[in-house]
Design an enzyme around this catalytic site. Structure first.
Site, PDB file in Angstrom:
ATOM      1  N   TYR A 144      99.017  35.696   1.618  1.00  8.90           N
ATOM      2  CA  TYR A 144      99.051  36.063   0.176  1.00  8.90           C
ATOM      3  C   TYR A 144      98.082  35.564  -0.888  1.00  8.90           C
ATOM      4  O   TYR A 144      98.171  34.383  -0.972  1.00  8.90           O
ATOM      5  CB  TYR A 144     100.243  36.090  -0.218  1.00  8.90           C
ATOM      6  CG  TYR A 144     100.594  36.557  -1.398  1.00  8.90           C
ATOM      7  CD1 TYR A 144     100.832  38.151  -1.822  1.00  8.90           C
ATOM      8  CD2 TYR A 144     101.208  35.692  -2.672  1.00  8.90           C
ATOM      9  CE1 TYR A 144     101.197  38.516  -3.359  1.00  8.90           C
ATOM     10  CE2 TYR A 144     101.527  36.263  -3.870  1.00  8.90           C
ATOM     11  CZ  TYR A 144     101.405  37.458  -4.191  1.00  8.90           C
ATOM     12  OH  TYR A 144     101.829  37.893  -5.403  1.00  8.90           O
ATOM     13  N   ASP A 239      92.204  29.440  -0.592  1.00  9.74           N
ATOM     14  CA  ASP A 239      93.208  29.659  -1.604  1.00  9.74           C
ATOM     15  C   ASP A 239      94.084  28.677  -1.476  1.00  9.74           C
ATOM     16  O   ASP A 239      95.086  28.434  -0.311  1.00  9.74           O
ATOM     17  CB  ASP A 239      93.879  31.035  -1.173  1.00  9.74           C
ATOM     18  CG  ASP A 239      95.001  31.245  -2.248  1.00  9.74           C
ATOM     19  OD1 ASP A 239      95.422  30.249  -3.044  1.00  9.74           O
ATOM     20  OD2 ASP A 239      95.388  32.537  -2.272  1.00  9.74           O
ATOM     21  N   LYS A 267      99.924  25.720  -9.391  1.00  8.55           N
ATOM     22  CA  LYS A 267     101.276  25.176  -9.273  1.00  8.55           C
ATOM     23  C   LYS A 267     101.053  23.835  -9.897  1.00  8.55           C
ATOM     24  O   LYS A 267     101.475  23.545 -10.922  1.00  8.55           O
ATOM     25  CB  LYS A 267     101.364  25.069  -7.613  1.00  8.55           C
ATOM     26  CG  LYS A 267     101.441  26.480  -6.897  1.00  8.55           C
ATOM     27  CD  LYS A 267     102.714  27.418  -7.348  1.00  8.55           C
ATOM     28  CE  LYS A 267     102.581  28.597  -6.397  1.00  8.55           C
ATOM     29  NZ  LYS A 267     103.797  29.796  -6.808  1.00  8.55           N
TER      30      LYS A 267
END
Length: 437
Positions: A144, A239, A267
């Protein structure tokens, strides 16, 4: 377990927001019941609107590697807010955070801050297309990359077919810019590249896939990706929105010692504030405007409050043995749960890397692709999640999501949590709780 306040707040929220939430992962649809509304976090604990305390393994989906309300991060935020929340102009704090990252991460030479992981990935894809002059992207089933239109797609029916939109509102023409191949399948990637090599700008992967289970790949497979993309002039994008600064300061690139062409982050670099970033070599990054012709902009990019929070957090992550200690405590926690499951003959295994873990209801020694996850096993997670909440353990409300250990999760807390999880497993699977701490 009391939920009166959360239930009342949720009923009100449903009047304001679709489904009562501002992100679908916060909904409790896969586990049942009402989403908990939180009012306070401190260390490894959170308190809901009804005043109940939980050991938190969600950690805001990963960014709180130091736990909630860490004193140095909080002080940095307060000091920054006192000087202004946004300028839409350069600030010293952008330089300070960039310098800290680049001096301690040899896998990138320049960086650009944005406001989210999705924005970082979107920008990285545009950059790859601008550098190569090619239109197509290859992604992997089970990875994702945020809600980017071109990457919110699923696999077609063959080894080398264009993706199919997995969300309404994405035109077929956009989905047709993406080829989706299975994870851990060398032949599928070879076929896709053979068929479209001269049109492929980039291959993008979560080097540590952690959005659809923890689908740990072998170093050999990631090295294969590096080799085949380099041979065909295709850019490799890691990613690392989740794995970056989580499994080590240099993320998965450093963990596996593999240098991709572009890396995306998020994050942890915001210390709990909204942030993202992408980085690469100087040659690649100089294609970005205003130096180059790949346009990307953001009014809140490099927000001074987020930069201050990120610098405070990453400074702590650079303390000696920080990541070794994180990994050791996580391994002890995971190892105890796995031994309990074996002893009680429960089809349950915890996979982990660094301070990331995932509860899987399986007897398999490894799960490397999403099709190896039994959808029926999510019923076990649904039952376990409910019992864990009653015992004061909070996990993200989906069996496909991973959990996180922060530096605030001490050995004592993790031992307490392991005992509570063992008792919950025993209750769900009707086993003896003998030996539960």
């Amino acid at each position: 377990m009391q939920r009166q306040q959360s239930e009342a707040l949720f009923e009100e929220a449903k009047r304001y927001f679709p489904g009562g939430v501002n992100s679908p992962v916060r909904a409790f649809r896969s586990v049942g019941g009402t989403p908990l509304f939180f009012e306070k976090g401190d260390g490894c604990h959170v308190w809901d609107a009804d005043g109940q305390r939980y050991i938190d393994f969600c950690c805001s989906w990963g960014p709180l590697i130091l736990g909630h309300n860490h004193a140095k991060v909080r002080e940095a935020i307060v000091d920054a807010v006192g000087l202004g929340t946004s300028f839409g102009a350069p600030t010293r704090k952008e330089n300070e955070l960039a310098k800290l990252i680049l001096e301690n991460n040899r896998y990138i030479e320049m960086i650009r801050f944005v406001s989210s992981g999705t924005e970082a990935v979107m920008s990285a894809i545009r950059l790859a297309r601008g550098v190569t002059g090619r239109p197509l992207v290859i992604k992997f089933e089970g990875c994702y990359h945020g809600h980017v239109d071109a990457l919110l797609v699923k696999a077609g029916s063959g080894l080398s077919t264009f993706g199919i939109s997995s969300s309404a509102g994405i035109p077929e023409a956009v989905a047709n810019d993406t080829i989706v191949v299975p994870l851990n399948d060398r032949r599928a990637l070879e076929v896709a590249i053979s068929d479209y090599a001269h049109d492929i700008a980039a291959v993008i992967i979560e080097p540590i896939p952690a959005n659809n289970g923890l689908l740990l790949q072998t170093k050999e497979y990631l090295e294969f990706l590096r080799d085949i993309t380099r041979r065909h002039g295709i850019l490799l994008i890691f990613d690392e929105v989740i794995s970056g600064f989580r499994v080590g300061f240099s993320g998965a690139a450093g963990y596996y010692d593999i240098r991709p062409d572009i890396i995306t982050y998020g994050k942890i670099i915001g210390g709990g504030m909204p942030v993202g970033a992408y980085g690469a070599s100087r040659d690649i990054m100089r294609h970005i405007a205003p130096e180059g012709d790949v346009y990307q902009a953001g009014t809140l990019s490099g927000n001074p409050v987020a930069m201050a929070a990120g610098r405070a957090q990453l400074t702590e992550c650079l303390q000696p043995d920080f990541y070794q200690d994180q990994a050791q405590r996580t391994e002890a926690f995971v190892g105890r749960l796995n031994r309990f499951a074996v002893a009680q003959q429960i089809p349950f295994k915890v996979f982990s890397i660094g301070s990331i873990f995932w509860f899987a209801f399986t007897a398999k020694e490894a799960i490397r692709s999403s099709d190896e996850i039994d959808p029926k096993s999510m019923e076990h997670f649904r039952a376990l999640h409910k019992v864990l909440l009653e015992r004061g353990i909070y996990l993200g409300p989906s069996g496909y999501e991973v959990g996180f250990v922060s530096s605030a999760h001490t050995e004592a807390v993790l031992s307490e949590a392991a005992g509570l999880i063992e008792a919950a497993l025993a209750a769900v699977f009707n086993r003896s709780a003998e030996g539960v701490a």
